[in-house]
Design a protein around this motif. Structure first.
Motif, PDB file in Angstrom:
ATOM      1  N   LEU A  95      29.748 -39.266  35.631  1.00 37.21           N
ATOM      2  CA  LEU A  95      28.778 -40.225  35.112  1.00 37.21           C
ATOM      3  C   LEU A  95      27.376 -39.635  35.175  1.00 37.21           C
ATOM      4  N   PHE A  96      26.652 -39.752  34.080  1.00 39.27           N
ATOM      5  CA  PHE A  96      25.270 -39.287  33.977  1.00 39.27           C
ATOM      6  C   PHE A  96      24.435 -40.506  33.623  1.00 39.27           C
ATOM      7  N   TRP A  97      23.380 -40.764  34.419  1.00 39.25           N
ATOM      8  CA  TRP A  97      22.581 -41.953  34.176  1.00 39.25           C
ATOM      9  C   TRP A  97      21.105 -41.696  34.421  1.00 39.25           C
ATOM     10  N   CYS A  98      20.294 -42.645  33.949  1.00 43.23           N
ATOM     11  CA  CYS A  98      18.852 -42.571  34.175  1.00 43.23           C
ATOM     12  C   CYS A  98      18.255 -43.955  34.044  1.00 43.23           C
ATOM     13  N   ASP A  99      17.050 -44.088  34.538  1.00 42.80           N
ATOM     14  CA  ASP A  99      16.217 -45.245  34.244  1.00 42.80           C
ATOM     15  C   ASP A  99      15.331 -44.802  33.087  1.00 42.80           C
ATOM     16  N   ALA A 100      15.547 -45.404  31.920  1.00 46.74           N
ATOM     17  CA  ALA A 100      14.831 -44.998  30.705  1.00 46.74           C
ATOM     18  C   ALA A 100      13.717 -45.991  30.394  1.00 46.74           C
ATOM     19  N   ARG A 101      12.549 -45.463  30.163  1.00 47.51           N
ATOM     20  CA  ARG A 101      11.473 -46.332  29.694  1.00 47.51           C
ATOM     21  C   ARG A 101      11.949 -47.002  28.407  1.00 47.51           C
ATOM     22  N   ILE A 102      11.578 -48.256  28.242  1.00 50.15           N
ATOM     23  CA  ILE A 102      12.019 -48.992  27.052  1.00 50.15           C
ATOM     24  C   ILE A 102      11.612 -48.252  25.782  1.00 50.15           C
ATOM     25  N   THR A 103      10.455 -47.623  25.812  1.00 54.03           N
ATOM     26  CA  THR A 103       9.979 -46.897  24.627  1.00 54.03           C
ATOM     27  C   THR A 103      10.852 -45.691  24.293  1.00 54.03           C
ATOM     28  N   ALA A 104      11.678 -45.236  25.239  1.00 52.96           N
ATOM     29  CA  ALA A 104      12.532 -44.071  25.015  1.00 52.96           C
ATOM     30  C   ALA A 104      14.015 -44.439  24.892  1.00 52.96           C
ATOM     31  N   ALA A 105      14.346 -45.713  24.949  1.00 52.28           N
ATOM     32  CA  ALA A 105      15.757 -46.126  24.930  1.00 52.28           C
ATOM     33  C   ALA A 105      16.479 -45.609  23.682  1.00 52.28           C
ATOM     34  N   GLY A 106      15.837 -45.650  22.537  1.00 55.87           N
ATOM     35  CA  GLY A 106      16.453 -45.165  21.304  1.00 55.87           C
ATOM     36  C   GLY A 106      16.807 -43.687  21.375  1.00 55.87           C
ATOM     37  N   PHE A 107      15.974 -42.897  22.010  1.00 55.86           N
ATOM     38  CA  PHE A 107      16.236 -41.471  22.201  1.00 55.86           C
ATOM     39  C   PHE A 107      17.547 -41.276  22.963  1.00 55.86           C
ATOM     40  N   TYR A 108      17.701 -42.003  24.062  1.00 57.90           N
ATOM     41  CA  TYR A 108      18.900 -41.863  24.880  1.00 57.90           C
ATOM     42  C   TYR A 108      20.138 -42.410  24.166  1.00 57.90           C
ATOM     43  N   GLU A 114      24.315 -45.590  26.943  1.00 53.09           N
ATOM     44  CA  GLU A 114      24.315 -47.027  26.697  1.00 53.09           C
ATOM     45  C   GLU A 114      23.504 -47.756  27.754  1.00 53.09           C
ATOM     46  N   LYS A 115      22.831 -48.827  27.313  1.00 55.00           N
ATOM     47  CA  LYS A 115      22.057 -49.659  28.239  1.00 55.00           C
ATOM     48  C   LYS A 115      23.001 -50.400  29.175  1.00 55.00           C
ATOM     49  N   GLN A 116      22.557 -50.541  30.411  1.00 57.26           N
ATOM     50  CA  GLN A 116      23.308 -51.266  31.429  1.00 57.26           C
ATOM     51  C   GLN A 116      22.393 -52.345  31.998  1.00 57.26           C
ATOM     52  N   GLY A 117      22.748 -53.591  31.821  1.00 58.41           N
ATOM     53  CA  GLY A 117      21.966 -54.679  32.396  1.00 58.41           C
ATOM     54  C   GLY A 117      20.691 -54.979  31.628  1.00 58.41           C
ATOM     55  N   GLU A 118      19.808 -55.674  32.324  1.00 58.86           N
ATOM     56  CA  GLU A 118      18.550 -56.144  31.736  1.00 58.86           C
ATOM     57  C   GLU A 118      17.418 -55.166  32.030  1.00 58.86           C
ATOM     58  N   GLU A 119      16.350 -55.305  31.274  1.00 56.62           N
ATOM     59  CA  GLU A 119      15.175 -54.477  31.532  1.00 56.62           C
ATOM     60  C   GLU A 119      14.594 -54.826  32.901  1.00 56.62           C
ATOM     61  N   PHE A 120      13.886 -53.854  33.486  1.00 55.98           N
ATOM     62  CA  PHE A 120      13.248 -54.074  34.786  1.00 55.98           C
ATOM     63  C   PHE A 120      11.938 -53.308  34.830  1.00 55.98           C
ATOM     64  N   ASN A 121      11.114 -53.647  35.806  1.00 49.14           N
ATOM     65  CA  ASN A 121       9.772 -53.091  35.924  1.00 49.14           C
ATOM     66  C   ASN A 121       9.700 -52.161  37.131  1.00 49.14           C
ATOM     67  N   LYS A 122       9.149 -50.964  36.901  1.00 47.95           N
ATOM     68  CA  LYS A 122       8.860 -50.013  37.987  1.00 47.95           C
ATOM     69  C   LYS A 122       7.446 -49.506  37.774  1.00 47.95           C
ATOM     70  N   SER A 123       6.601 -49.693  38.738  1.00 50.48           N
ATOM     71  CA  SER A 123       5.222 -49.211  38.694  1.00 50.48           C
ATOM     72  C   SER A 123       4.496 -49.640  37.417  1.00 50.48           C
ATOM     73  N   GLY A 124       4.785 -50.852  36.948  1.00 52.48           N
ATOM     74  CA  GLY A 124       4.098 -51.389  35.787  1.00 52.48           C
ATOM     75  C   GLY A 124       4.668 -50.955  34.442  1.00 52.48           C
ATOM     76  N   LEU A 126       8.221 -50.884  31.900  1.00 52.01           N
ATOM     77  CA  LEU A 126       9.535 -51.491  31.697  1.00 52.01           C
ATOM     78  C   LEU A 126      10.586 -50.432  31.408  1.00 52.01           C
ATOM     79  N   TYR A 127      11.771 -50.622  32.023  1.00 54.12           N
ATOM     80  CA  TYR A 127      12.870 -49.666  31.930  1.00 54.12           C
ATOM     81  C   TYR A 127      14.191 -50.374  31.660  1.00 54.12           C
ATOM     82  N   PHE A 128      15.152 -49.582  31.173  1.00 50.72           N
ATOM     83  CA  PHE A 128      16.561 -49.946  31.150  1.00 50.72           C
ATOM     84  C   PHE A 128      17.313 -48.879  31.928  1.00 50.72           C
ATOM     85  N   LYS A 129      18.356 -49.278  32.645  1.00 47.81           N
ATOM     86  CA  LYS A 129      19.291 -48.294  33.178  1.00 47.81           C
ATOM     87  C   LYS A 129      20.191 -47.913  32.012  1.00 47.81           C
ATOM     88  N   MET A 130      20.421 -46.611  31.833  1.00 49.31           N
ATOM     89  CA  MET A 130      21.266 -46.120  30.753  1.00 49.31           C
ATOM     90  C   MET A 130      22.230 -45.103  31.332  1.00 49.31           C
TER      91      MET A 130
END
Length: 139
Positions: A95-108, A114-124, A126-130
């Motif tokens: 398994l390969f994963w990352c926390d992807a900034r929402i602005t980069a989700a399309g790249f990943y 694939e997105k996992q779960g809901e968006e979340f905030n880190k240091s101001g 927004l991210y998705f786990k992918m």
């Protein structure tokens, strides 16, 4: 374009410039940097893209992936991530994963993640786990 292993200290200035320009360079160092694998992409002798991979058994996490603005959109980052995924697959990483900034989700997503779960905030920011399961699909 050349992809090669780098040390974590060499990755810090580029991480800061691209990801956190308003933070001190120390903010761009993360726990585990000393034990992670770090990759750099060089173009004409200059470091233009970095990525770091942190492994735990058969799972690997991508962190601090950054490409200089002038080199974004040229396929450099995609080639680096594909290179990393091939290496990880050969090492038996499942398994390969990352926390992807929402602005980069399309790249990943274009890389099969694939997105996992809901968006979340880190240091101001927004991210998705992918994630992607490597044994069944590598671009």
């Amino acid at each position: 374009m050349e992809i090669r292993a780098i040390n974590w200290q060499d990755a810090l200035p580029l991480r800061q410039e691209v990801l956190w320009p308003d933070k001190p360079i120390s903010f761009c160092q993360v726990d585990g940097d000393e034990d992670a694998q770090h990759y750099g992409v060089y173009k004409a002798g200059s470091l233009v893209c970095v990525a770091s991979v942190y492994k735990n058994k058969d799972v690997a996490r991508l962190r601090k992936f950054a490409t200089l603005d002038a080199f974004q959109g040229l396929g450099i980052g995609s080639r680096l991530i594909k290179h990393i995924m091939r290496e990880l697959q050969h090492e038996g990483i499942r398994l390969f994963w990352c926390d992807a900034r929402i602005t980069a989700a399309g790249f990943y997503e274009k890389l099969g993640m694939e997105k996992q779960g809901e968006e979340f905030n880190k240091s101001g920011v927004l991210y998705f786990k992918m994630q992607i399961h490597l044994k069944s699909q590598v671009p």
